[in-house]
Design a protein around this motif. Structure first.
Motif, PDB file in Angstrom:
ATOM      1  N   THR A 142      -9.227   4.175  -3.163  1.00  0.00           N
ATOM      2  CA  THR A 142      -8.612   5.255  -2.748  1.00  0.00           C
ATOM      3  C   THR A 142      -7.145   5.667  -4.362  1.00  0.00           C
ATOM      4  O   THR A 142      -6.867   6.598  -4.226  1.00  0.00           O
ATOM      5  CB  THR A 142      -8.290   5.326  -1.783  1.00  0.00           C
ATOM      6  N   THR A 143      -7.443   4.170  -4.972  1.00  0.00           N
ATOM      7  CA  THR A 143      -6.336   4.689  -5.723  1.00  0.00           C
ATOM      8  C   THR A 143      -6.938   4.612  -7.594  1.00  0.00           C
ATOM      9  O   THR A 143      -5.578   4.886  -8.525  1.00  0.00           O
ATOM     10  CB  THR A 143      -5.495   2.718  -6.512  1.00  0.00           C
ATOM     11  N   TRP A 163       5.326   0.866 -16.327  1.00  0.00           N
ATOM     12  CA  TRP A 163       5.835  -0.132 -15.323  1.00  0.00           C
ATOM     13  C   TRP A 163       6.901  -0.481 -14.094  1.00  0.00           C
ATOM     14  O   TRP A 163       7.572  -1.016 -15.709  1.00  0.00           O
ATOM     15  CB  TRP A 163       4.377  -1.201 -15.458  1.00  0.00           C
ATOM     16  N   GLN A 164       7.210   0.525 -13.760  1.00  0.00           N
ATOM     17  CA  GLN A 164       8.756  -0.002 -13.417  1.00  0.00           C
ATOM     18  C   GLN A 164       8.802  -0.034 -11.833  1.00  0.00           C
ATOM     19  O   GLN A 164       8.214  -0.272 -11.351  1.00  0.00           O
ATOM     20  CB  GLN A 164       9.984   1.326 -13.666  1.00  0.00           C
ATOM     21  N   PRO A 165       9.977  -0.584 -11.665  1.00  0.00           N
ATOM     22  CA  PRO A 165      10.335  -1.125  -9.805  1.00  0.00           C
ATOM     23  C   PRO A 165      10.097   0.387  -9.428  1.00  0.00           C
ATOM     24  O   PRO A 165       9.420   0.129  -8.057  1.00  0.00           O
ATOM     25  CB  PRO A 165      11.566  -1.289  -9.632  1.00  0.00           C
ATOM     26  N   ASP A 166      10.442   1.530  -9.191  1.00  0.00           N
ATOM     27  CA  ASP A 166       9.942   2.702  -8.702  1.00  0.00           C
ATOM     28  C   ASP A 166       8.581   3.408  -8.278  1.00  0.00           C
ATOM     29  O   ASP A 166       8.389   4.089  -8.194  1.00  0.00           O
ATOM     30  CB  ASP A 166      11.375   3.402  -8.371  1.00  0.00           C
ATOM     31  N   SER A 167       8.195   2.709  -9.718  1.00  0.00           N
ATOM     32  CA  SER A 167       6.743   4.181 -10.465  1.00  0.00           C
ATOM     33  C   SER A 167       6.233   3.926 -11.436  1.00  0.00           C
ATOM     34  O   SER A 167       6.841   2.578 -12.163  1.00  0.00           O
ATOM     35  CB  SER A 167       7.393   5.855 -10.985  1.00  0.00           C
ATOM     36  N   ILE A 168       4.877   4.078 -11.952  1.00  0.00           N
ATOM     37  CA  ILE A 168       3.821   3.742 -12.578  1.00  0.00           C
ATOM     38  C   ILE A 168       3.431   5.066 -13.307  1.00  0.00           C
ATOM     39  O   ILE A 168       3.076   5.959 -12.688  1.00  0.00           O
ATOM     40  CB  ILE A 168       2.738   2.819 -12.285  1.00  0.00           C
ATOM     41  N   THR A 169       3.359   5.123 -14.678  1.00  0.00           N
ATOM     42  CA  THR A 169       3.356   5.927 -15.058  1.00  0.00           C
ATOM     43  C   THR A 169       1.847   6.031 -16.049  1.00  0.00           C
ATOM     44  O   THR A 169       2.170   5.085 -17.033  1.00  0.00           O
ATOM     45  CB  THR A 169       4.013   7.414 -15.754  1.00  0.00           C
ATOM     46  N   LYS A 182       6.172   4.416  -6.104  1.00  0.00           N
ATOM     47  CA  LYS A 182       6.458   2.885  -4.721  1.00  0.00           C
ATOM     48  C   LYS A 182       6.199   3.867  -3.748  1.00  0.00           C
ATOM     49  O   LYS A 182       5.465   3.589  -2.772  1.00  0.00           O
ATOM     50  CB  LYS A 182       7.607   1.973  -5.082  1.00  0.00           C
ATOM     51  N   GLU A 183       7.215   4.768  -3.086  1.00  0.00           N
ATOM     52  CA  GLU A 183       7.587   5.005  -1.834  1.00  0.00           C
ATOM     53  C   GLU A 183       5.864   5.784  -1.410  1.00  0.00           C
ATOM     54  O   GLU A 183       5.232   5.899   0.071  1.00  0.00           O
ATOM     55  CB  GLU A 183       8.507   6.133  -2.240  1.00  0.00           C
ATOM     56  N   SER A 184       5.308   6.479  -2.204  1.00  0.00           N
ATOM     57  CA  SER A 184       3.695   7.121  -2.186  1.00  0.00           C
ATOM     58  C   SER A 184       3.007   6.008  -1.995  1.00  0.00           C
ATOM     59  O   SER A 184       2.183   5.909  -1.641  1.00  0.00           O
ATOM     60  CB  SER A 184       3.006   7.817  -3.341  1.00  0.00           C
ATOM     61  N   THR A 185       3.493   4.864  -1.675  1.00  0.00           N
ATOM     62  CA  THR A 185       1.804   3.237  -1.817  1.00  0.00           C
ATOM     63  C   THR A 185       2.957   3.027  -0.143  1.00  0.00           C
ATOM     64  O   THR A 185       2.019   1.878   0.022  1.00  0.00           O
ATOM     65  CB  THR A 185       2.389   2.375  -2.126  1.00  0.00           C
ATOM     66  N   ASN A 186       3.265   2.907   0.202  1.00  0.00           N
ATOM     67  CA  ASN A 186       3.829   2.551   1.745  1.00  0.00           C
ATOM     68  C   ASN A 186       2.757   2.773   2.817  1.00  0.00           C
ATOM     69  O   ASN A 186       1.836   3.958   3.245  1.00  0.00           O
ATOM     70  CB  ASN A 186       4.994   3.247   2.587  1.00  0.00           C
ATOM     71  N   GLN A 187       2.171   1.445   3.152  1.00  0.00           N
ATOM     72  CA  GLN A 187       0.962   1.861   3.862  1.00  0.00           C
ATOM     73  C   GLN A 187       2.047   0.292   5.737  1.00  0.00           C
ATOM     74  O   GLN A 187       1.965  -0.659   5.561  1.00  0.00           O
ATOM     75  CB  GLN A 187       0.242   1.011   3.710  1.00  0.00           C
ATOM     76  N   ASN A 188       1.944   1.854   7.212  1.00  0.00           N
ATOM     77  CA  ASN A 188       3.232   1.059   7.660  1.00  0.00           C
ATOM     78  C   ASN A 188       3.643  -0.131   7.400  1.00  0.00           C
ATOM     79  O   ASN A 188       3.926  -0.804   8.060  1.00  0.00           O
ATOM     80  CB  ASN A 188       1.123  -0.058   8.644  1.00  0.00           C
ATOM     81  N   GLY A 189       4.900   0.876   6.496  1.00  0.00           N
ATOM     82  CA  GLY A 189       5.884  -0.306   6.234  1.00  0.00           C
ATOM     83  C   GLY A 189       5.687  -1.405   5.114  1.00  0.00           C
ATOM     84  O   GLY A 189       7.310  -2.319   4.838  1.00  0.00           O
TER      85      GLY A 189
END
Length: 241
Positions: A142-143, A163-169, A182-189
């Motif tokens: 799905t990625t 590639w940065q600690p909080d995002s990839i573009t 990174k926030e969007s990749t949270n799966q059950n914590g």
């Protein structure tokens, strides 16, 4: 793409004596080294790159680094090169000017890959420039994303990953195509986000070894209709830590 991931993990374990660098040394160099390789006929490939490099699978010339998949006739799967950077990078910007292979079923790649299975990809199949990322080697398709580049095999384009600690573009010719936070990749914590120090890899490989992989790459390759080898080209690679 998971099948290339498994294929290249095997490749990483092989001594890369073709360029005078061994796999153990790759694993030990954890500090980032900036790279600005303008591939010319006189470039010293071994200065920044090791990898799995079958005899005859690459050359340096007027179009830069020529990566070749060799016609395997009468076998079904051709051999191609995987170049692996000699240093590991944790976050940074990579850029390469690439013309992908023109034959369906061959995959041109420009990726980050970490020893723990974290991965960030540009991969080219047919006229699609595909993006993806993986966390700890988990097969989460799905990625994946895709951008059609009609002339990706006939003209050079500049592809980049920030590639940065909080995002990839991902970028094509300086234009952002996709951003994942990174926030969007949270799966059950748990953040399924690549964070481990990684090598940069350049490669060209034949998908024909597996039916599902070949279908993804619009293959398999009919090698009876191909010349002695099929090529993709890289004019330069830049790494900014």
């Amino acid at each position: 793409m998971v099948y290339f991931k498994l294929y290249s993990v095997i490749a990483l374990a092989i001594a890369v004596s073709a360029v005078g660098v061994n796999a153990a040394a790759i694993g030990k160099r954890a500090s980032c080294s900036a790279i600005n390789d303008q591939f010319s006929p006189n470039s010293d490939i071994g200065q920044n790159w090791g990898g799995q490099l079958p005899a005859g699978s690459y050359a340096l010339g007027g179009d830069g680094l020529e990566m070749r998949v060799l016609n395997p006739s009468p076998k079904k799967v051709g051999d191609g090169p995987t170049f692996i950077s000699n240093s590991l990078i944790q976050y940074g910007y990579v850029e390469a000017r690439i013309k992908s292979a023109p034959v369906n079923g061959l995959v041109t790649s420009f990726i980050f890959r970490a020893p723990n299975g974290d991965e960030i990809d540009w991969e080219w199949v047919a006229n699609e420039a595909q993006t993806s990322y993986y966390y700890h080697g988990i097969d989460d398709y799905t990625t994946e994303g895709s951008t059609v580049v009609p002339d990706d095999s006939s003209n050079f384009h500049t592809y980049a990953i920030n590639w940065q600690p909080d995002s990839i573009t991902w970028y094509i010719d300086g234009v952002a195509q996709r951003t994942v936070t990174k926030e969007s990749t949270n799966q059950n914590g748990v953040y399924h986000y690549p964070t481990a120090a990684a090598n940069v890899e350049l490669g060209l490989w034949d998908s024909s070894f597996d039916k599902s992989t070949a279908a993804w790459a619009h293959g398999p390759v009919d090698w009876s209709k191909q010349p002695a080898y099929v090529s993709a080209y890289v004019q330069y690679v830049k790494v900014t830590c």
